[in-house]
Design a protein around this motif. Structure first.
Motif, mmCIF file in Angstrom:
data_model
loop_
_atom_site.group_PDB
_atom_site.id
_atom_site.type_symbol
_atom_site.label_atom_id
_atom_site.label_comp_id
_atom_site.label_asym_id
_atom_site.label_seq_id
_atom_site.Cartn_x
_atom_site.Cartn_y
_atom_site.Cartn_z
ATOM 1 N N ALA A 65 24.391 -95.503 48.938
ATOM 2 C CA ALA A 65 25.764 -95.046 49.141
ATOM 3 C C ALA A 65 26.715 -95.739 48.178
ATOM 4 O O ALA A 65 27.929 -95.583 48.308
ATOM 5 C CB ALA A 65 26.194 -95.318 50.585
ATOM 6 N N ALA A 66 26.186 -96.487 47.223
ATOM 7 C CA ALA A 66 27.002 -97.230 46.262
ATOM 8 C C ALA A 66 27.062 -96.468 44.942
ATOM 9 O O ALA A 66 26.079 -96.426 44.204
ATOM 10 C CB ALA A 66 26.425 -98.628 46.036
ATOM 11 N N ASP A 92 31.559 -105.674 46.199
ATOM 12 C CA ASP A 92 32.352 -104.457 46.292
ATOM 13 C C ASP A 92 33.493 -104.508 45.285
ATOM 14 O O ASP A 92 33.794 -105.561 44.702
ATOM 15 C CB ASP A 92 32.903 -104.285 47.709
ATOM 16 N N ASP A 93 34.182 -103.391 45.119
ATOM 17 C CA ASP A 93 35.141 -103.280 44.023
ATOM 18 C C ASP A 93 36.399 -104.116 44.207
ATOM 19 O O ASP A 93 37.083 -104.435 43.232
ATOM 20 C CB ASP A 93 35.536 -101.807 43.829
ATOM 21 N N ASP A 94 36.728 -104.478 45.441
ATOM 22 C CA ASP A 94 37.956 -105.238 45.656
ATOM 23 C C ASP A 94 37.758 -106.750 45.496
ATOM 24 O O ASP A 94 38.719 -107.514 45.627
ATOM 25 C CB ASP A 94 38.522 -104.943 47.047
ATOM 26 N N VAL A 95 36.542 -107.181 45.237
ATOM 27 C CA VAL A 95 36.299 -108.605 44.993
ATOM 28 C C VAL A 95 36.748 -108.924 43.570
ATOM 29 O O VAL A 95 36.258 -108.311 42.612
ATOM 30 C CB VAL A 95 34.811 -108.949 45.166
ATOM 31 N N VAL A 145 21.674 -111.833 38.926
ATOM 32 C CA VAL A 145 22.008 -110.454 38.576
ATOM 33 C C VAL A 145 23.239 -110.052 39.378
ATOM 34 O O VAL A 145 23.254 -110.183 40.604
ATOM 35 C CB VAL A 145 20.841 -109.498 38.881
ATOM 36 N N VAL A 146 24.284 -109.579 38.675
ATOM 37 C CA VAL A 146 25.507 -109.135 39.324
ATOM 38 C C VAL A 146 25.705 -107.652 39.034
ATOM 39 O O VAL A 146 25.738 -107.247 37.869
ATOM 40 C CB VAL A 146 26.735 -109.935 38.855
ATOM 41 N N MET A 147 25.848 -106.856 40.080
ATOM 42 C CA MET A 147 26.062 -105.415 39.922
ATOM 43 C C MET A 147 27.116 -104.966 40.923
ATOM 44 O O MET A 147 26.945 -105.155 42.135
ATOM 45 C CB MET A 147 24.757 -104.630 40.134
ATOM 46 N N ARG A 148 28.203 -104.386 40.434
ATOM 47 C CA ARG A 148 29.232 -103.846 41.316
ATOM 48 C C ARG A 148 28.674 -102.646 42.080
ATOM 49 O O ARG A 148 27.891 -101.855 41.560
ATOM 50 C CB ARG A 148 30.445 -103.411 40.507
ATOM 51 N N THR A 149 29.144 -102.488 43.327
ATOM 52 C CA THR A 149 28.669 -101.360 44.129
ATOM 53 C C THR A 149 29.440 -100.076 43.866
ATOM 54 O O THR A 149 28.935 -98.986 44.134
ATOM 55 C CB THR A 149 28.779 -101.677 45.631
ATOM 56 N N GLY A 179 36.211 -102.447 49.119
ATOM 57 C CA GLY A 179 35.869 -103.485 50.078
ATOM 58 C C GLY A 179 35.827 -104.850 49.428
ATOM 59 O O GLY A 179 35.885 -104.982 48.193
ATOM 60 N N ASP A 180 35.697 -105.893 50.274
ATOM 61 C CA ASP A 180 35.710 -107.262 49.765
ATOM 62 C C ASP A 180 34.414 -107.992 50.081
ATOM 63 O O ASP A 180 34.358 -109.217 50.054
ATOM 64 C CB ASP A 180 36.896 -108.036 50.346
ATOM 65 N N HIS A 181 33.338 -107.244 50.380
ATOM 66 C CA HIS A 181 32.078 -107.875 50.743
ATOM 67 C C HIS A 181 31.161 -108.038 49.527
ATOM 68 O O HIS A 181 31.310 -107.331 48.517
ATOM 69 C CB HIS A 181 31.358 -107.061 51.818
#
Length: 593
Positions: free
Chosen positions: A398-399, A541-544, A566-570, A574-576
């Protein structure tokens, strides 16, 4: 064939309260779609090898086969007393919902146009003309020499045969003669296609979609001929329909390429795929003109037929224009029950949308806007430049941002954008993935039954792909599973039989957690405690804020003793932050020591 005695009944359809002979009776429709599925199954690899337009992704034959296969499956389970027009409606609806790729979507709309005419009680020539025109309207920027040209040439030949009195008295034999003329017209267009587009000229091949349509029409003629000769249209009773065409074409005799700016030369993909014929059905896509960041997005839109904001007839035009702003190879097909095509029921209308895009987020934005006006389902994303390896892989998430990353890794992504996907959607994606073995990474509730509906179809010369399930309950499991799959396939010691176990072991051994960004630093420390760590995956999430993500990544690297982070935006609001920690295997730990 006009003198051959007919053993088919004079079935009729009611059109405007008047009884008229059906365009195609039920026996012919049943035999046609079954024969076409077998013919395309036989020819799919050969057609795939010459697929260079609109992109050289080697799947036109496969996509047309899978689309008509769904139509055949719907007809096969239809009630025994269903008439020809009803069977065509069922076939058209199934083809629309199951259409794969650019060519499959166009084929589904061609079949829908034929169904519209059959429901109206039109002659076969008019029906073929309607099919050609509706297919062309579905494409935002039609190009010459393609399946669209073959459809128009077939319709023109059929109209000429009927208007010139070449088909004899009205009836089944006359329709067979009309179909034979259409076959000749489509075949001639396919043979000319090598000179119609620069990519085809450069590769020295015929258009793959045009050749696929020739097979579909030849299958119709075979079904009509079998009915005229009293041969049952049951499975195996009609001999194989073969494509008697040299797909490599004749470059030396090709006609000049159309002038720039011509009526049909406006396709944004024209000239973008000039690679040669691929060995073993595959081609290096970088040399085929496919942009390295291009993905294919497809989705189904369902709306109330009585919605006031857009009439059903205007939806396709509006959706096509929206997608044309964010990509190329735009095709939107479908409509409402008011057109008689059976694309929806009395209250609902269906459309299938297709686009190639380098900006998946913008394309998904179009889908989201239309979801606010209806329901969007069957959302799938695949990368155009990443062909399946020894295994294809299907995932669901769902990301939205992960969908692009997973597709770039080679996955077919079934995206939960509006209407949640089903196990049947994953089966359809697996069947259409283009590989003999498919690994499905999905939550347990969505895991498809490899032997369930959709996994197999009768009357076809090849088995369904081997579908192997690995339970992946969350997005971090998908990322870990894709990484493990790539590593396993790169390991020359790993046999194919061991691939699912290797991927499954990594997914099962993953330690996961997460929470609001301000709290996950402690979660990372807890997850890595107790054993050496190979990889830490962070999915914010995008709001982080970016600064917070950088701090978390640095802390993860520090507490995990230098593990890969490894860092991947969803792509979700959200802020999770979701966290996955993959332990270091014993042999790798010894090497690090």
């Amino acid at each position: 064939m006009s003198g051959v005695p007919l053993n088919v009944g004079s079935l009729t359809a009611t059109v405007g309260g008047v009884q008229q002979p059906e365009l195609l009776d039920a026996a012919v429709v049943r035999a046609w779609v079954s024969t076409a599925a077998r013919a395309l199954a036989e020819a799919r690899a050969e057609i795939d090898r010459v697929n260079v337009f609109p992109v050289a992704d080697g799947d036109t034959g496969t996509n047309m086969y899978l689309t008509i296969r769904d139509a055949a499956a719907a007809v096969r389970v239809a009630p025994a007393d269903a008439g020809g027009a009803r069977l065509l409606r069922l076939a058209a609806r199934a083809a629309l919902l199951g259409a794969r790729g650019n060519s499959g979507v166009i084929l589904s709309e061609w079949l829908r146009g034929l169904t519209v005419a059959a429901t109206r009680g039109d002659s076969l020539a008019i029906a073929l003309d309607t099919a050609a025109r509706t297919a062309r309207r579905a494409v935002a920027h039609p190009a010459p020499g393609t399946i669209l040209t073959a459809a128009e040439s077939a319709a023109a030949a059929a109209r000429h045969a009927e208007a010139g009195g070449m088909v004899g008295p009205a009836g089944a034999a006359a329709r067979l003669s009309t179909t034979d003329a259409a076959c000749r017209g489509a075949r001639e267009a396919a043979l000319r296609s090598v000179g119609a587009l620069e990519p085809l000229r450069a590769a020295g091949v015929l258009d793959a979609g045009a050749c696929g349509l020739v097979l579909v029409l030849l299958s119709l003629a075979a079904a009509q001929r079998a009915a005229a000769e009293g041969v049952s249209g049951a499975s195996g009773s009609i001999g194989p329909v073969l494509l008697d065409i040299d797909l490599r074409g004749h470059v030396g005799h090709a006609a000049p390429a159309p002038a720039a700016g011509g009526d049909d030369a406006s396709s944004p993909d024209q000239g973008a795929a000039s690679g040669g014929v691929r060995d073993a059905g595959r081609h290096e896509h970088e040399h085929g003109g496919v942009a390295t960041d291009d993905v294919e997005l497809m989705f189904v839109l369902e709306r109330s037929a009585s919605a006031a904001d857009f009439s059903p007839g205007a939806v396709a035009d509006a959706l096509r224009a929206d997608l044309d702003d964010v990509g190329s190879s735009v095709v939107v097909v479908g409509g409402g029950a008011e057109d008689g095509a059976g694309a929806g029921d009395a209250d609902r209308s269906l459309w299938q949308a297709h686009v190639h895009t380098a900006d998946l987020d913008a394309a998904l934005g179009v889908a989201r806007r239309w979801a606010s006006r209806g329901a969007v389902s069957r959302v799938s994303v695949r990368h155009l430049a990443v062909p399946p390896d020894r295994w294809a892989v299907v995932v669901t998430t769902a990301a939205p941002a992960l969908a692009a990353e997973l597709a770039r890794g080679g996955a077919v992504v079934v995206l939960d954008l509006d209407v949640p996907p089903t196990a049947a959607d994953l089966v359809a994606a697996a069947v259409g993935a283009g590989a003999p073995r498919v690994l499905v990474l999905a939550p347990e509730a969505l895991q498809p039954d490899p032997a369930g509906p959709g996994a197999e179809a009768a009357d076809e010369p090849e088995a369904a792909p081997e579908i192997v399930r690995v339970v992946a309950p969350g997005d971090v499991h998908l990322v870990a599973g894709m990484s493990a799959l790539a590593a396993t396939l790169d390991d020359p010691r790993e046999e194919d039989a061991g691939v699912p176990d290797a991927v499954g072991a990594v997914v099962a051994g993953l330690r996961v957690g997460g929470g609001p960004a301000v709290t996950v630093g402690a979660v990372v420390k807890r997850l890595v405690a107790g054993s050496p760590t190979a990889i830490v995956t962070l999915l914010p999430d995008d709001d982080v804020p970016d600064a917070t993500v950088e701090v978390l990544a640095s802390r993860a690297a520090a507490v995990s003793d230098g593990a890969d982070v490894v860092v991947m935006r969803t792509g979700r609001p959200g802020d999770h932050v979701a966290i996955g920690v993959e332990p270091l295997h014993a042999d790798a730990a010894e090497g690090r020591a």
